[in-house]
Each structure stands twice: as structure tokens, then as C-alpha cells.
Write an enzyme that holds these catalytic residues in place. Structure first.
Site, PDB file in Angstrom:
ATOM      1  N   ARG A  36       0.831  -1.198   0.000  1.00  0.00           N
ATOM      2  CA  ARG A  36       0.000   0.000   0.000  1.00  0.00           C
ATOM      3  C   ARG A  36       0.872   1.256   0.000  1.00  0.00           C
ATOM      4  NH1 ARG A  36      -2.954   2.490   4.606  1.00  0.00           N
ATOM      5  NH2 ARG A  36      -4.747   3.644   3.799  1.00  0.00           N
ATOM      6  N   LYS A  89       3.096  -7.675  11.517  1.00  0.00           N
ATOM      7  CA  LYS A  89       2.475  -7.870  10.207  1.00  0.00           C
ATOM      8  C   LYS A  89       2.795  -9.247   9.641  1.00  0.00           C
ATOM      9  CE  LYS A  89       1.591  -5.441   5.879  1.00  0.00           C
ATOM     10  NZ  LYS A  89       1.657  -4.132   5.208  1.00  0.00           N
ATOM     11  N   ARG A 120      -2.566   3.549  13.532  1.00  0.00           N
ATOM     12  CA  ARG A 120      -1.567   2.924  14.397  1.00  0.00           C
ATOM     13  C   ARG A 120      -2.020   3.050  15.835  1.00  0.00           C
ATOM     14  NH1 ARG A 120       3.149   7.004  12.744  1.00  0.00           N
ATOM     15  NH2 ARG A 120       2.170   6.466  10.769  1.00  0.00           N
TER      16      ARG A 120
END
Length: 322
Positions: free
Chosen positions: A121, A186, A320
Site C-alpha cells: 500500500r 504484520k 496505528r
């Protein structure tokens, strides 16, 4: 890729003599050595022992289209379009976009063993070592144009979590709008790119990058905490993983096409890693503090702030923990 046959031979992780490799490849021993030398660019651990030959330490679980198809449930077999496996490609999203241009778009799917220009992204580079992870792109067609695609990236993330759970990988969660996390690190990312008529028939290239085994790879360019399936559950059969991902993606595609994101919203929120937590939304140079309150029926992030409730869409917005 000229060394594909050599990689297929060495994938078993066993020793193969230079004579054996030369006979199978139809080349001289000197030519075998040159091809082995080229594999260094793939950062593959080739071991050479005099009298025994060469081996690829740990072997490789290479993706095979026929094997993936054989592992698909009947519902997915009848829905999936063409399936390509690329040894090396710029990015699977680019390969899928080319399939659209050549008229092969209906549920076309491709994987790559390695991407030279893989991206995530907002144009970020995606770490893509050879034969280690899953780099997948699939083409979905919609009649409703861009207006009917709200919440699509969230739906794709849910498909990835479903696939992982089917394979016994628990604990995966979803970070709005398009990341799959495990233990706040992630594990997978999603990149959607649209082509066609924004108000009518359009195609969406659904890209998924999933970390399977990054052990020994150069990960210095990764700028956020990451994890992989090797760390979480150990060795994973990549062809089974690929087939399970395809099946769950096609299932979610059907659900989304029929009912939109609102049908999947409650399930998505069960895996929302930031639900009820203090977060920071980065909107350009502006940071907005608040408490995450899930998503609305179209997939927008609901944020409770001191000034009241706000809803944010994708694009250049990032989220975040506070």
C-alpha cells in the site's frame, strides 16, 4: 527463468552430483556450475561437498499449478479461471493487469515465486525472496463500479484470516484497512488496484502478500514489526496454503458480490485488533487521536474523538496504536 529446471531438481534438499545434474539438464558440468552460480542472486543456500555434489539446504516447496488445483474444493474449481505460476515477475498485480488487457480476466489468478518490484500500500516495496512466501493476485469483476466496492479490502483481509484458521493458524487479527497481524506484527498485506469503468463494469486486481518463511532473508528494508508462519506454527505446505487462500477468496468474492461488506462486517469486527483501543489516525501531516469503535456498514473506520465520532475511509489514511 533458465534455472527453473535446476531448481525443481534441487528442491528436494538432497545431494545431486554434477554429472547427474548435467545429464538431467543436457549440459556440461561447467554449464551446471554456471547455473548454480546464478542461483546466488536468489539468496538460496547452495551447499557443495566434494564426492557428494550439490544440495539446496532445507529444500524448496515450489508452487505447482496442477497440485494447487487438485487441492481445491469443487466449488472453487468450477469458479477459478486461469492459474499461472511465475518463477519471477515484476509483481503479481502487474501480471494480473496484463491478463485483463489480454481478455483473461474472469477470476484469473497468478502466483510468483519471487517479485522483483513487489509493492504494498502507498507504493511501499514488498519484501519478496524466492520461494519463501505467498505472492498472489486474483482478478475480480464487478458490474457496480467503484461505488459498490466499499469495504472490499477489509473483505479480502477476512478471507486471508479464514484461510489461516482453516490451516490451524490461530491468533491472526485484522488491522484496518488491509493488514493481517499476529501478535501485533504484520503477517500479510493486501493491495487492491481497479481497472475499467468506475461507474460500470470494472475489474479489481486483488493482491495478497503473505509471509511464510523469511528465515535467513534480508529483511532490513522492512520498516515495521513483522512475523511469518514459520515462527507461528512451523513449516507450512505452500501449495495447500495457496489452494486454501484461493478457495476462501472466491467464497468471499461471492458473498461480497451478493450482499456487500455489510454481510461480512460482524465477522470482520471479531478479528479487529484495535477494537476499543486508543489509536492515532494519520491523515497527511495531521494526527487524530481517539478510540477505535469498529467499522461502519461500508467499511469506514469509526473513531471516537473528544470532538465526537468520526468516520474515515481508506486512501491516504493510516492507523496505528496510540
Amino acid at each position: 527463468m533458465g534455472n527453473s529446471i535446476l531448481l525443481t531438481i534441487l528442491a528436494d534438499g538432497e545431494y545431486h552430483s554434477g554429472e547427474e545434474l548435467g545429464a538431467q539438464l543436457g549440459v556440461s558440468r561447467a554449464a551446471v556450475w554456471k547455473q548454480l552460480h546464478k542461483l546466488e542472486a536468489l539468496e538460496l543456500p547452495i551447499e557443495s561437498i566434494k564426492g557428494r555434489g550439490y544440495r539446496l539446504i532445507g529444500g524448496l516447496d515450489l508452487l505447482v499449478a496442477d497440485k494447487i488445483r487438485s487441492l481445491l474444493p469443487e466449488s472453487a474449481t468450477s469458479t477459478l479461471g486461469e492459474l499461472d505460476i511465475y518463477p519471477l515477475v515484476g509483481s503479481t498485480n502487474d501480471a494480473a493487469a496484463e491478463a485483463i488487457r489480454t481478455g483473461r480476466s474472469a477470476n484469473y489468478c497468478c502466483f510468483a515465486e519471487q517479485q522483483s518490484t513487489g509493492r504494498g500500500r502507498r507504493g511501499r516495496a514488498w519484501c519478496s525472496p524466492f520461494g519463501r512466501n505467498i505472492y498472489l493476485s486474483m482478478v475480480w469483476e464487478f458490474q457496480s463500479g467503484a461505488a459498490g466496492l466499499e469495504g472490499l479490502s477489509l473483505s479480502v483481509g477476512l478471507a486471508v484470516v479464514r484461510a489461516l484458521r482453516r490451516l490451524g493458524v490461530g491468533g491472526a487479527g485484522l488491522k484496518w484497512p488491509n493488514d493481517v497481524l499476529h501478535d501485533n506484527k504484520k503477517l500479510a498485506g493486501i493491495l487492491l488496484e481497479m481497472q475499467g469503468d468506475p461507474s460500470g463494469l470494472c475489474q479489481v486486481v486483488v493482491g495478497v502478500g503473505l509471509n511464510v518463511n523469511l528465515a535467513g532473508c534480508d529483511t532490513e528494508a522492512i520498516t515495521q514489526p513483522w512475523t511469518d508462519l514459520q515462527k507461528i506454527v512451523g513449516r507450512v505446505a505452500r501449495n495447500e496454503l495457496a489452494a486454501t487462500l484461493i478457495a476462501e477468496l472466491l467464497k468471499v468474492q461471492a458473498e461480497f458480490t451478493r450482499d456487500g461488506f455489510s454481510y461480512l462486517r460482524d465477522e470482520w469486527e471479531r478479528f479487529d485488533v484495535f477494537a476499543g483501543k486508543s489509536v492515532q489516525v494519520q491523515l497527511g501531516d495531521k494526527a487524530i487521536q481517539g478510540v477505535a469503535r469498529g467499522v461502519d456498514a461500508s467499511g469506514g473506520l469509526v473513531l471516537e474523538t473528544d470532538a465526537g465520532e468520526r468516520v474515515f475511509r481508506g486512501g491516504e489514511v493510516s492507523l496505528r496504536g496510540a
